[in-house]
Design a protein around this motif. Structure first.
Motif, PDB file in Angstrom:
ATOM      1  N   GLY A 227      62.582  22.709  31.549  1.00 38.80           N
ATOM      2  CA  GLY A 227      62.987  22.871  32.950  1.00 38.80           C
ATOM      3  C   GLY A 227      61.991  22.300  33.948  1.00 38.80           C
ATOM      4  O   GLY A 227      62.339  21.508  34.820  1.00 38.80           O
ATOM      5  N   SER A 228      60.732  22.683  33.827  1.00 35.91           N
ATOM      6  CA  SER A 228      59.742  22.210  34.800  1.00 35.91           C
ATOM      7  C   SER A 228      59.474  20.715  34.659  1.00 35.91           C
ATOM      8  O   SER A 228      59.236  20.025  35.656  1.00 35.91           O
TER       9      SER A 228
ATOM     10  N   ASN B  52      60.086  14.708  41.520  1.00 29.02           N
ATOM     11  CA  ASN B  52      59.170  15.008  42.614  1.00 29.02           C
ATOM     12  C   ASN B  52      58.554  13.725  43.169  1.00 29.02           C
ATOM     13  O   ASN B  52      58.489  12.706  42.477  1.00 29.02           O
ATOM     14  N   GLN B  53      58.069  13.805  44.396  1.00 28.02           N
ATOM     15  CA  GLN B  53      57.290  12.710  44.967  1.00 28.02           C
ATOM     16  C   GLN B  53      56.135  12.404  44.014  1.00 28.02           C
ATOM     17  O   GLN B  53      55.530  13.305  43.459  1.00 28.02           O
ATOM     18  N   GLN B  54      55.867  11.116  43.802  1.00 32.85           N
ATOM     19  CA  GLN B  54      54.830  10.721  42.848  1.00 32.85           C
ATOM     20  C   GLN B  54      53.945   9.644  43.448  1.00 32.85           C
ATOM     21  O   GLN B  54      54.387   8.854  44.283  1.00 32.85           O
ATOM     22  N   ALA B  55      52.709   9.586  42.986  1.00 34.16           N
ATOM     23  CA  ALA B  55      51.800   8.526  43.420  1.00 34.16           C
ATOM     24  C   ALA B  55      52.336   7.183  42.929  1.00 34.16           C
ATOM     25  O   ALA B  55      52.809   7.070  41.802  1.00 34.16           O
ATOM     26  N   ALA B  56      52.274   6.184  43.803  1.00 30.23           N
ATOM     27  CA  ALA B  56      52.763   4.857  43.447  1.00 30.23           C
ATOM     28  C   ALA B  56      51.867   4.209  42.400  1.00 30.23           C
ATOM     29  O   ALA B  56      52.332   3.432  41.573  1.00 30.23           O
ATOM     30  N   GLY B  57      50.592   4.497  42.431  1.00 26.18           N
ATOM     31  CA  GLY B  57      49.671   3.897  41.474  1.00 26.18           C
ATOM     32  C   GLY B  57      49.331   2.468  41.858  1.00 26.18           C
ATOM     33  O   GLY B  57      49.763   1.945  42.886  1.00 26.18           O
TER      34      GLY B  57
END
Length: 164
Positions: free
Chosen positions: A75-76, A83-88
């Motif tokens: 689930g998590s 979720n919003q994520q770092a572009a890297g």
């Protein structure tokens, strides 16, 4: 039954990454990286036999490789994927799911098709918050990659029209 030597090398190359500037490269070692398994320096002489003969190298296979090649979808974990994520660093291989989609038009279009079939909204990636990637849903698909993936003033109105 394991992989052929050629397929084992290809599988390893899919998770290999270059050393960071502060890391040293040891002979016959490589860095492997994935979101699931983090980043590790591993010996090629250990990894390749684990892929070609898994039953003879079960500890190496489980401890060094499977965490990079298997995606856990509890689930998590599923929520974390959107979720919003770092572009890297766009000059390196992507580790986060949105970074992979941002760099791969074919994968983005496949996700867009699936989301549209399920919800009549289009999956698009929002890069406007510099350094971060977010998912947005749009009533129409982007006209082209430039409209969807750019931070140019011409692309910002498309991002703003999307529901939050």
């Amino acid at each position: 039954m394991g992989l052929s030597p050629e397929k084992a090398s290809l599988t390893l190359s899919s998770i290999e990454t270059l050393p960071n500037p502060n890391e040293s490269q040891q002979p016959d070692h490589t860095y492997v990286q994935s979101k699931q398994g983090g980043r590790q320096l591993v010996a090629r002489r250990t990894i390749l036999p684990a892929l070609t003969n898994p039953m003879g190298h079960i500890d190496d296979l489980a401890g060094w490789l499977l965490r990079h090649l298997i995606l856990k979808l509890d689930g998590s974990s599923r929520v974390t994927l959107v979720n919003q994520q770092a572009a890297g660093d766009l000059q390196k291989s992507a580790v986060e799911s949105l970074g992979v989609s941002f760099r791969n038009k074919q994968k983005r279009e496949e996700v867009r098709r699936i989301i549209y079939e399920a919800s009549a909204s289009y999956f698009v990636i929002d890069p406007i918050q510099l350094g971060m990637l977010r998912i947005r849903l749009s009533p129409r698909p982007p006209a082209d990659e430039m409209e969807e993936l750019n931070i140019h003033p011409a692309g910002i109105p498309f991002i703003r029209k999307r529901p939050q």
